[in-house]
Design an enzyme around this catalytic site. Structure first.
Site, PDB file in Angstrom:
ATOM      1  N   ARG A 111     -24.282  17.579  56.885  1.00  0.00           N
ATOM      2  CA  ARG A 111     -24.420  15.987  56.028  1.00  0.00           C
ATOM      3  C   ARG A 111     -23.112  16.046  54.986  1.00  0.00           C
ATOM      4  NH1 ARG A 111     -27.340  11.433  56.376  1.00  0.00           N
ATOM      5  NH2 ARG A 111     -28.500  12.452  57.684  1.00  0.00           N
ATOM      6  N   HIS A 147     -20.323  15.461  57.345  1.00  0.00           N
ATOM      7  CA  HIS A 147     -20.374  13.894  57.859  1.00  0.00           C
ATOM      8  C   HIS A 147     -19.826  12.891  56.629  1.00  0.00           C
ATOM      9  CE1 HIS A 147     -23.203  10.504  58.374  1.00  0.00           C
ATOM     10  NE2 HIS A 147     -22.572  10.586  59.540  1.00  0.00           N
TER      11      HIS A 147
END
Lengths: 206, 206
Positions: A33, A36
């Site tokens: 993440r 991301h």
């Protein structure tokens, strides 16, 4: 594509390009993440996780442990709606009236004074520092003096003056932490770490 | 060190390490602040500025032109106090009730619906997109249809699905813009661009 489909496709691309990253299954959702939110694969090389960070962090979120951020950017980047089910709250003390007063009285930065006020108010807590090295340095001082007892420290201050140094000090401490080697960091990446833990808290395990 | 001293020292380090970057004197303060906020020197390689972006952007801020962001993170990252002297306001429509309604009615993402609501409300405006490619794609559609007439577009969506593609389309448009090649971006970097322009607006020239 719907938002969830875009996220799934993004994670598929990250997994495919990351290759053999070496992170265990409980740590990878956090690091993924971070990649991301930044589109920066360097996070898979520079992120450092204390061995208890995921387990303790997820358990603290499930218990509704308060979360303190050093910036309002990090505060609003954390998914409060998903945190609501656990009763968690996110606070940033930077615009607290006591912080301006303490900073003035002691002749210190507001980021540093905000850590003093947070530590005086909280027993435990998750500390999320995505911007100010002075905040992380002060938190480490208070920890060393036994005046702050964070359950988890997400230490990701960014910059060219003391950011890398403050994170190197955090790595030497035995407190559960998620941090990185070097200058990079940021409120967006720090919020992404907490959002990954919130999602894990809503799932089975670890 | 005081905050201003830390910033000065950071800028000195960036100037020293950036070397011969090739940006003209009016563009470098923007790119330097993008590097400052991310500790990522790649911004000096991938940032693309329309030749009128700085001049038009600074003039718009001086006039108190409204600023629209695609995330609350970008909104709170913009220095409202420094903007106050020009009468500028920063708005994010993501949590506007009309956006949820429009998204539901039209079956589109909230990021896209937020651009529709902003464009219906504003004549002109500075659009700051640091997260959602769908927001930038929709803004370009509305521009092409003459339904949005931004004075400046800060187009820095991040990610693995359509981020690079949406920015490539923005580069082809003649609207003043600040954007980049590739997947990187972010609300923090987008806010940093506006903060650099606000600081320039408070100084002499350009």
């Amino acid at each position: 594509m719907k938002p969830q489909e875009i996220e799934n496709e993004s994670f598929r691309i990250i997994d495919s390009e990351a290759g053999a990253h070496g992170f265990p299954a409980d740590q990878w959702p956090v690091v993924r993440r971070m990649i991301h939110t930044s589109a920066d694969f360097e996070w898979q090389l520079m992120t450092q996780l204390h061995p208890d960070a995921i387990r303790i962090g997820v358990a603290a979120i499930r218990r509704g442990c308060p979360i303190v951020t050093d910036t309002n950017m990090a505060r609003v980047g954390i998914r409060q709606r998903d945190l609501d089910r656990f009763g968690g709250v996110v606070r940033c003390y930077m615009t607290d009236a006591r912080v301006a007063e303490t900073a003035l009285q002691k002749g210190i930065t507001r980021a540093r004074a905000a850590v003093d006020v947070a530590a005086s108010e909280l027993d435990g807590g998750i500390y999320v520092i995505g911007n100010a090295p002075t905040a992380l340095l002060r938190l480490i001082e208070l920890m060393d003096q036994g005046q702050a007892r964070p359950e988890l420290v997400v230490g990701l201050p960014v910059g060219f003056v003391n950011a890398a140094e403050s994170k190197a000090l955090l790595m030497e401490r035995d407190v559960p932490h998620i941090t990185n080697v070097g200058r990079k960091g940021g409120s967006n990446v720090a919020a992404a770490v907490i959002n990954a833990l919130i999602i894990m808290a809503g799932q089975d395990g670890p």
